[in-house]
Design a protein around this motif. Structure first.
Motif, mmCIF file in Angstrom:
data_model
loop_
_atom_site.group_PDB
_atom_site.id
_atom_site.type_symbol
_atom_site.label_atom_id
_atom_site.label_comp_id
_atom_site.label_asym_id
_atom_site.label_seq_id
_atom_site.Cartn_x
_atom_site.Cartn_y
_atom_site.Cartn_z
ATOM 1 N N GLU A 169 0.816 -1.212 0.000
ATOM 2 C CA GLU A 169 0.000 0.000 0.000
ATOM 3 C C GLU A 169 0.853 1.267 0.000
ATOM 4 O O GLU A 169 0.468 2.263 -0.595
ATOM 5 N N LEU B 220 3.761 1.825 -1.378
ATOM 6 C CA LEU B 220 4.221 2.102 -2.741
ATOM 7 C C LEU B 220 3.081 2.664 -3.595
ATOM 8 O O LEU B 220 3.226 3.673 -4.282
ATOM 9 N N TYR B 221 1.937 1.996 -3.530
ATOM 10 C CA TYR B 221 0.801 2.435 -4.345
ATOM 11 C C TYR B 221 0.359 3.846 -3.956
ATOM 12 O O TYR B 221 0.076 4.690 -4.797
ATOM 13 N N ARG B 222 0.305 4.089 -2.657
ATOM 14 C CA ARG B 222 -0.141 5.400 -2.192
ATOM 15 C C ARG B 222 0.831 6.497 -2.641
ATOM 16 O O ARG B 222 0.423 7.549 -3.113
ATOM 17 N N LEU C 100 2.741 6.493 -5.231
ATOM 18 C CA LEU C 100 2.611 6.735 -6.670
ATOM 19 C C LEU C 100 1.340 7.533 -6.979
ATOM 20 O O LEU C 100 1.369 8.510 -7.720
ATOM 21 N N GLY C 101 0.235 7.114 -6.393
ATOM 22 C CA GLY C 101 -1.027 7.817 -6.649
ATOM 23 C C GLY C 101 -0.937 9.273 -6.229
ATOM 24 O O GLY C 101 -1.377 10.176 -6.943
ATOM 25 N N GLU C 102 -0.329 9.488 -5.075
ATOM 26 C CA GLU C 102 -0.205 10.856 -4.573
ATOM 27 C C GLU C 102 0.724 11.673 -5.476
ATOM 28 O O GLU C 102 0.488 12.864 -5.714
ATOM 29 N N PHE D 109 1.074 11.454 -8.643
ATOM 30 C CA PHE D 109 0.319 11.901 -9.814
ATOM 31 C C PHE D 109 -0.701 12.978 -9.456
ATOM 32 O O PHE D 109 -0.849 13.965 -10.164
ATOM 33 N N LEU D 110 -1.436 12.758 -8.370
ATOM 34 C CA LEU D 110 -2.596 13.625 -8.133
ATOM 35 C C LEU D 110 -2.279 14.917 -7.393
ATOM 36 O O LEU D 110 -2.950 15.927 -7.616
ATOM 37 N N SER D 111 -1.274 14.898 -6.527
ATOM 38 C CA SER D 111 -1.060 16.105 -5.718
ATOM 39 C C SER D 111 -0.736 17.304 -6.616
ATOM 40 O O SER D 111 -1.255 18.397 -6.395
ATOM 41 N N LEU E 30 -1.643 17.675 -9.741
ATOM 42 C CA LEU E 30 -2.838 18.058 -10.504
ATOM 43 C C LEU E 30 -3.813 18.859 -9.639
ATOM 44 O O LEU E 30 -4.412 19.828 -10.105
ATOM 45 N N TYR F 203 -5.365 7.609 -3.447
ATOM 46 C CA TYR F 203 -3.981 7.511 -3.928
ATOM 47 C C TYR F 203 -3.577 6.048 -4.121
ATOM 48 O O TYR F 203 -2.954 5.678 -5.115
ATOM 49 N N ARG F 204 -3.936 5.216 -3.150
ATOM 50 C CA ARG F 204 -3.575 3.800 -3.228
ATOM 51 C C ARG F 204 -4.217 3.150 -4.447
ATOM 52 O O ARG F 204 -3.580 2.395 -5.186
ATOM 53 N N LEU G 224 -5.147 4.524 -7.207
ATOM 54 C CA LEU G 224 -4.511 4.982 -8.448
ATOM 55 C C LEU G 224 -3.147 4.319 -8.647
ATOM 56 O O LEU G 224 -2.836 3.805 -9.727
ATOM 57 N N GLY G 225 -2.344 4.316 -7.582
ATOM 58 C CA GLY G 225 -1.019 3.705 -7.697
ATOM 59 C C GLY G 225 -1.123 2.234 -8.071
ATOM 60 O O GLY G 225 -0.397 1.738 -8.933
#
Lengths: 365, 365
Positions: free
Chosen positions: A270, A272-274, A276-278, A280-282, A284, B273-274, B276-277
């Motif tokens: 989680e 790692l995924y978080r 990465l997602g953050e 991209f989105l933070s 934007l 975020y999770r 998306l990642g």
């Protein structure tokens, strides 16, 4: 030297362009042309060759076996911008990768590089990375540089010559003139995969960009390899200006990231995924906020000059460097011994598209 | 009709191509040409116009005010593939968006569409979405279709004519012939932003793709708007084949996702975020695993045919539909009343690049 015919052809095709810096005129290859790399620069009697492209591997274990047939030197890859520092007509200049004399880097180079190296060796070209939170080009900075900038030597070229000085000669010059250099991790054999992987895990944890591997052989073959951290960080830093980047910027980094994680056996969890997602989105979300609040998406830069005139020349240079970015001066004032320049880069693609979409515009795709 | 001159020009520029389906010959616009949309198809005496592009808005609140000057109908946008179903020379056919007669969709259309509609109205063209877990094109499927496929009517055209039947006429035909249609949410005024946002939040939670808005006016203006879920899901589904997609595929969806979250006031938290990642990385990890284990990155499809011959024709069609994808038949066998075709799509870009990189190859970027 370069054949007259090649020069004429490049001029005709607009790959070789005339540039002026203060009262110095020179020619610059604006793109790769035949075997001449972009950023190669010609003065009256001197060529400073462009810094060549270095291939990237995505897997260490198979990569070093595939790429190298001899032991190789391992050096830190510093996250900054590449310059070539050289002496010409009584002055020390710094060229960007693209072959422009940079007023900022030229203004500051003597704060970091001992000029004696050029008094003794006017024919040398020092290939260095400039990095730090107060640089005007790169929005990232290595975690260990807390303010201003630093210079890091990683290669030495000779005017009018392709290729680099041998590794040991480079080491001698660094030592003799006490030149700042990238961290060097020594020589590794092709069998030392696990040692190299351990080193990369450490660099990753320390928030560093990666390594350049240089074969200890006459062909001097090089490849680079980048950490998970650096790929995530690239995404985090640039997402504010997502539409200003080449379209494969992100797919490329995602692939590198996935393969680094695979190879290093890093948890696919989680965290790692978080992250990465953050990443991209933070950016934007920040871009949306800026577009709503100020009507523009921008990033503020600040850098230190010794001379006020250098700052003014630099501003003119950077204002004309991109059609996708508008540069506005915010302030220029003397603080202590430096002139502090603050300017903003307004990302025009992002500003324009977000403005259109937030006000209810539609797109056909 | 289309002017003879335009047809000749399109033929010369290879935008109008000759196609054969069984013993039926026709001409197909392979790209937009002047005002003729891609997928427009010509038979001896009949034109079936291509389905037009629909603009996409990224913000509901400002978007509906900007786009519409009258109330508008709201319909579900179903995540499948767009077909045009029509009657020609005693047969019912289904055309893909690109203008190919699809052997699969044509084979199955009468399981879902009452042929009486064409007995009474041979001039109609039914615009429908085909979706479900056992479709051969789209790897996604609406959550409420548990097996096989379904057809959903959303527009009706008339042969040889641009544009659509008025909304009320469409409703009458749907009712009279009991045609399956997309879910219709009624007519909204430009003031009902909050109601529409609430609807979208619900669709998002239910894992549905989004809505198409159709102005109730002679100009029949349309726009579409997509949920957070659908954008995340697009990323999740396609990351296995990341290099096979157009380069702006992801930046586009990230922007839509960010603006949906902004508008709907969805929490910008770890869960988002999770998700998306994970959407980006899970497919890439799977692709690496496949490349290492099988030497190829692939996805398996399965679909049901009534006639064995249709399955064989379909296989030939899909084998020739892309140069980036290799299609291999895995099995074709009768199970109950259907012939079940299983085939794999091997993603050649991803297979080739991962093979190169995993075996230690380098890239210059």
């Amino acid at each position: 030297m370069i054949a007259q015919e090649t020069l004429k052809e490049a001029l005709k095709k607009n790959r070789l362009r005339s540039e002026v810096y203060m009262d110095l005129e020179y020619l610059r290859f604006s793109d790769d042309f035949k075997d001449i790399p972009r950023g190669t620069v010609l003065f009256k009697d001197t060529i400073v060759w462009g810094y060549p492209h270095i291939g990237r591997i995505f897997q260490l274990s198979t990569g070093i076996r595939e790429q190298f047939s001899a032991p190789f030197w391992v050096e830190e890859k510093v996250d900054g911008y590449n310059v070539r520092v050289f002496f010409h007509d009584g002055q020390i200049y710094a060229l960007t990768r693209g072959g422009y004399i940079c007023a900022f880097t030229t203004d500051r180079v003597l704060d970091f590089v001992n000029p004696k190296v050029f008094e003794d060796n006017p024919h040398l070209v020092l290939c260095m990375e400039v990095a730090g939170p107060e640089n005007p080009y790169v929005e990232e900075s290595p975690p260990y540089i807390k303010e201003d900038i630093s210079f890091f030597l990683f290669d030495i070229m000779v005017k009018n010559h392709h290729g680099f000085l041998p590794y040991e000669e480079k080491l001698k010059i660094i030592q003799k003139y006490d030149l700042p250099s990238v961290e060097m991790f020594g020589k590794f054999s092709v069998e030392q995969v696990e040692d190299l992987k351990a080193l990369l895990r450490r660099l990753d944890e320390e928030g560093r960009e990666g390594v350049v591997l240089k074969e200890d052989s006459p062909r001097d073959k090089r490849v680079k390899y980048i950490t998970r951290y650096a790929n995530l960080n690239d995404i985090r830093i640039t997402s504010l200006n997502m539409l200003g980047l080449p379209p494969d910027y992100y797919t490329n980094r995602l692939l590198r990231l996935a393969l680094f994680v695979e190879e290093e056996g890093i948890q696919k969890d989680e965290t790692l995924y978080r992250e990465l997602g953050e990443a991209f989105l933070s950016g934007l979300f920040e871009a949306c906020k800026m577009a709503k609040e100020y009507g523009k998406v921008r990033r503020i830069f600040r850098c230190r000059f010794k001379n006020r005139e250098s700052a003014l020349i630099f501003l003119e240079q950077i204002k004309h460097s991109s059609t996708h970015i508008q540069v506005n001066e915010l302030s220029l004032q003397k603080v202590g011994k430096f002139w502090i320049l603050e300017f903003e880069k307004v990302f025009l693609n992002m500003t324009g598209l977000l403005g259109h979409l937030l006000s209810g515009g539609s797109l056909i795709d």
